[in-house]
Design a protein around this motif. Structure first.
Motif, PDB file in Angstrom:
ATOM      1  N   LEU A   5       0.833  -1.204   0.000  1.00 55.03           N
ATOM      2  CA  LEU A   5       0.000   0.000   0.000  1.00 55.03           C
ATOM      3  C   LEU A   5       0.869   1.255   0.000  1.00 55.03           C
ATOM      4  N   VAL A   6       1.890   1.271   0.832  1.00 49.33           N
ATOM      5  CA  VAL A   6       2.791   2.425   0.906  1.00 49.33           C
ATOM      6  C   VAL A   6       3.519   2.605  -0.422  1.00 49.33           C
ATOM      7  N   LEU A   7       3.982   1.520  -1.010  1.00 51.63           N
ATOM      8  CA  LEU A   7       4.661   1.580  -2.303  1.00 51.63           C
ATOM      9  C   LEU A   7       3.709   2.080  -3.385  1.00 51.63           C
ATOM     10  N   GLY A   8       2.511   1.582  -3.379  1.00 56.70           N
ATOM     11  CA  GLY A   8       1.517   2.011  -4.362  1.00 56.70           C
ATOM     12  C   GLY A   8       1.204   3.494  -4.248  1.00 56.70           C
ATOM     13  N   GLN A   9       1.090   3.984  -3.032  1.00 58.12           N
ATOM     14  CA  GLN A   9       0.832   5.414  -2.828  1.00 58.12           C
ATOM     15  C   GLN A   9       2.013   6.253  -3.308  1.00 58.12           C
ATOM     16  N   ALA A  10       3.212   5.797  -3.062  1.00 58.26           N
ATOM     17  CA  ALA A  10       4.398   6.534  -3.506  1.00 58.26           C
ATOM     18  C   ALA A  10       4.475   6.578  -5.025  1.00 58.26           C
ATOM     19  N   VAL A  11       4.189   5.466  -5.668  1.00 64.98           N
ATOM     20  CA  VAL A  11       4.196   5.416  -7.133  1.00 64.98           C
ATOM     21  C   VAL A  11       3.118   6.338  -7.698  1.00 64.98           C
ATOM     22  N   ALA A  12       1.943   6.318  -7.109  1.00 64.44           N
ATOM     23  CA  ALA A  12       0.845   7.171  -7.576  1.00 64.44           C
ATOM     24  C   ALA A  12       1.175   8.649  -7.395  1.00 64.44           C
ATOM     25  N   GLU A  13       1.803   9.013  -6.302  1.00 68.84           N
ATOM     26  CA  GLU A  13       2.176  10.404  -6.070  1.00 68.84           C
ATOM     27  C   GLU A  13       3.215  10.869  -7.087  1.00 68.84           C
ATOM     28  N   ARG A  14       4.190  10.023  -7.399  1.00 71.17           N
ATOM     29  CA  ARG A  14       5.196  10.379  -8.407  1.00 71.17           C
ATOM     30  C   ARG A  14       4.557  10.535  -9.779  1.00 71.17           C
ATOM     31  N   ARG A  15       3.655   9.636 -10.119  1.00 66.94           N
ATOM     32  CA  ARG A  15       2.958   9.698 -11.409  1.00 66.94           C
ATOM     33  C   ARG A  15       2.102  10.966 -11.494  1.00 66.94           C
ATOM     34  N   GLU A  38      -1.696  24.392  -7.955  1.00 68.14           N
ATOM     35  CA  GLU A  38      -2.173  24.626  -6.594  1.00 68.14           C
ATOM     36  C   GLU A  38      -2.461  23.285  -5.940  1.00 68.14           C
ATOM     37  N   GLY A  39      -1.536  22.846  -5.119  1.00 63.81           N
ATOM     38  CA  GLY A  39      -1.694  21.542  -4.476  1.00 63.81           C
ATOM     39  C   GLY A  39      -1.688  20.429  -5.509  1.00 63.81           C
ATOM     40  N   ASP A  40      -2.784  19.695  -5.589  1.00 59.74           N
ATOM     41  CA  ASP A  40      -2.886  18.601  -6.540  1.00 59.74           C
ATOM     42  C   ASP A  40      -3.482  19.034  -7.878  1.00 59.74           C
ATOM     43  N   ALA A  41      -3.807  20.309  -8.021  1.00 58.99           N
ATOM     44  CA  ALA A  41      -4.518  20.771  -9.219  1.00 58.99           C
ATOM     45  C   ALA A  41      -3.627  21.650 -10.088  1.00 58.99           C
ATOM     46  N   VAL A  42      -3.883  21.598 -11.370  1.00 56.77           N
ATOM     47  CA  VAL A  42      -3.298  22.534 -12.320  1.00 56.77           C
ATOM     48  C   VAL A  42      -4.441  23.430 -12.767  1.00 56.77           C
ATOM     49  N   VAL A  43      -4.328  24.713 -12.471  1.00 52.08           N
ATOM     50  CA  VAL A  43      -5.395  25.663 -12.774  1.00 52.08           C
ATOM     51  C   VAL A  43      -4.995  26.449 -14.015  1.00 52.08           C
ATOM     52  N   LEU A  44      -5.838  26.358 -15.042  1.00 48.82           N
ATOM     53  CA  LEU A  44      -5.622  27.108 -16.266  1.00 48.82           C
ATOM     54  C   LEU A  44      -6.607  28.259 -16.301  1.00 48.82           C
ATOM     55  N   SER A  45      -6.150  29.413 -16.738  1.00 49.65           N
ATOM     56  CA  SER A  45      -7.054  30.542 -16.882  1.00 49.65           C
ATOM     57  C   SER A  45      -6.653  31.333 -18.116  1.00 49.65           C
ATOM     58  N   GLY A  46      -7.635  31.961 -18.700  1.00 52.87           N
ATOM     59  CA  GLY A  46      -7.391  32.759 -19.882  1.00 52.87           C
ATOM     60  C   GLY A  46      -8.697  33.145 -20.537  1.00 52.87           C
ATOM     61  N   ARG A  47      -8.617  34.093 -21.395  1.00 57.02           N
ATOM     62  CA  ARG A  47      -9.803  34.596 -22.072  1.00 57.02           C
ATOM     63  C   ARG A  47     -10.309  33.558 -23.072  1.00 57.02           C
ATOM     64  N   SER A  48     -11.599  33.276 -23.035  1.00 55.98           N
ATOM     65  CA  SER A  48     -12.257  32.329 -23.954  1.00 55.98           C
ATOM     66  C   SER A  48     -11.599  30.950 -23.910  1.00 55.98           C
ATOM     67  N   LEU A  49     -11.170  30.556 -22.738  1.00 56.63           N
ATOM     68  CA  LEU A  49     -10.432  29.291 -22.612  1.00 56.63           C
ATOM     69  C   LEU A  49     -11.284  28.089 -22.996  1.00 56.63           C
TER      70      LEU A  49
END
Length: 67
Positions: A5-15, A38-49
């Motif tokens: 479980l610990v190994l799986g979580q580490a692999v998932a975090e790296r991915r 921002e944390g676990d998210a990639v926030v995209l912003s822009g006009r008419s995105l």
């Protein structure tokens, strides 16, 4: 079992970190799109995105879900 479980979580975090970096790198190459990780998210912003996501091939498969 706990070690697996610990190994799986580490692999998932790296991915997840690799995917966030790839999405941010692709989005930074698109003019007029601002990128923030921002944390676990990639926030995209822009006009008419939303419309540009439909038209611009760089944004159509930005997360690589089609791969």
């Amino acid at each position: 079992m706990r070690a697996a479980l610990v190994l799986g979580q580490a692999v998932a975090e790296r991915r997840a970190e690799m995917v966030r970096a790839r999405v941010a790198a692709v989005a930074e190459d698109v003019p007029g799109v601002a990128v923030a990780v921002e944390g676990d998210a990639v926030v995209l912003s822009g006009r008419s995105l939303m419309r540009r996501t439909i038209v611009d091939p760089r944004l159509q498969d930005i997360a690589g879900w089609k791969r």
